[in-house]
Write a protein that holds these residues in place. Sequence first.
Motif, PDB file in Angstrom:
ATOM      1  N   THR A  91       0.708   3.057   8.117  1.00 18.92           N
ATOM      2  CA  THR A  91       1.702   3.463   7.128  1.00 18.92           C
ATOM      3  C   THR A  91       2.901   4.093   7.831  1.00 18.92           C
ATOM      4  N   LEU A 104      -1.273   8.532  -0.199  1.00 21.63           N
ATOM      5  CA  LEU A 104      -0.886   9.886  -0.587  1.00 21.63           C
ATOM      6  C   LEU A 104      -2.029  10.847  -0.302  1.00 21.63           C
ATOM      7  N   GLN A 109       4.044   4.209   3.176  1.00 21.25           N
ATOM      8  CA  GLN A 109       4.128   2.828   2.688  1.00 21.25           C
ATOM      9  C   GLN A 109       3.677   1.840   3.767  1.00 21.25           C
ATOM     10  N   ASN A 146      -0.473  14.613  -3.667  1.00 17.31           N
ATOM     11  CA  ASN A 146       0.639  13.654  -3.825  1.00 17.31           C
ATOM     12  C   ASN A 146       1.718  13.701  -2.757  1.00 17.31           C
ATOM     13  N   GLY A 170       0.801  -1.215   0.000  1.00 16.27           N
ATOM     14  CA  GLY A 170       0.000   0.000   0.000  1.00 16.27           C
ATOM     15  C   GLY A 170       0.831   1.260   0.000  1.00 16.27           C
ATOM     16  N   THR A 171       0.324   2.261  -0.685  1.00 18.73           N
ATOM     17  CA  THR A 171       0.870   3.608  -0.655  1.00 18.73           C
ATOM     18  C   THR A 171      -0.287   4.551  -0.367  1.00 18.73           C
ATOM     19  N   ASP A 196       0.284  -3.785  -5.838  1.00 15.61           N
ATOM     20  CA  ASP A 196       0.413  -2.375  -5.474  1.00 15.61           C
ATOM     21  C   ASP A 196      -0.961  -1.731  -5.449  1.00 15.61           C
ATOM     22  N   THR A 215      -2.664   2.106  -4.348  1.00 13.36           N
ATOM     23  CA  THR A 215      -2.491   3.473  -3.869  1.00 13.36           C
ATOM     24  C   THR A 215      -3.846   4.049  -3.492  1.00 13.36           C
ATOM     25  N   HIS A 252       3.132  12.168   0.931  1.00 10.69           N
ATOM     26  CA  HIS A 252       3.031  10.901   1.661  1.00 10.69           C
ATOM     27  C   HIS A 252       2.336  11.084   3.002  1.00 10.69           C
ATOM     28  N   ARG A 259      -5.697   7.620  -1.949  1.00  7.89           N
ATOM     29  CA  ARG A 259      -5.480   9.056  -1.777  1.00  7.89           C
ATOM     30  C   ARG A 259      -6.451   9.610  -0.737  1.00  7.89           C
TER      31      ARG A 259
END
Length: 188
Positions: free
Chosen positions: A50, A17, A55, A21, A14-15, A105, A107, A23, A109
């Motif tokens: 995270t 943002l 991350q 954009n 996982g990411t 992956d 992502t 982190h 937001r």
Amino acid sequence: VNFTAYKETAWVEGTVLTEDNKHVGGALFHAYRLNTSDPELRNLQNGHFTNSSGQVTVGLEAGDWRAGLCMNCHDHPVVVDGVEKEMVPPPDTEILNLTDGEHRDVTLRAYYADGAIEGRVFYADGVTPVPEGVQVSAWTDNALNGTNQISIGHVYTTTNTDENGYFRLPLLGGTWTVQAWYEGKSSN
């Protein structure tokens, strides 16, 4: 109490943002099982916070999942560029056909809060505050983001009361339903 453990055979990388954009550290990235009639699997879930780079790795088993964020349901601060921020989670996202050995992956937001709802939750007598840890949830099917109030769809967020029954929930624009949950009881 019966307890069943499941082996992690697949992973979501996982990411998290912000909408611009950056982190997001300290967000609880969680996944729960989708579309199962098996009672042992129906409530299967896993999640982790995270790191400062936004991350996280969450171990799951093969199958279909739904991933989301919790920004306010814990005492862990949510941080953007080293500064604590009030954030609102995005709509959940589906992770379909995750296979054994796969690293997928994903992502998500998060949104900067446009405002917040805050208050205190009391017992029915209207005088005695509920104890720490009562869950307060808010949801809408039409969250509106930013100065242009762009619709992002369904959003669900939650927090817990403090020892005085106080809560604060950062939100986006829109019409929200708010509910407190205590010992199997709820109140809108």
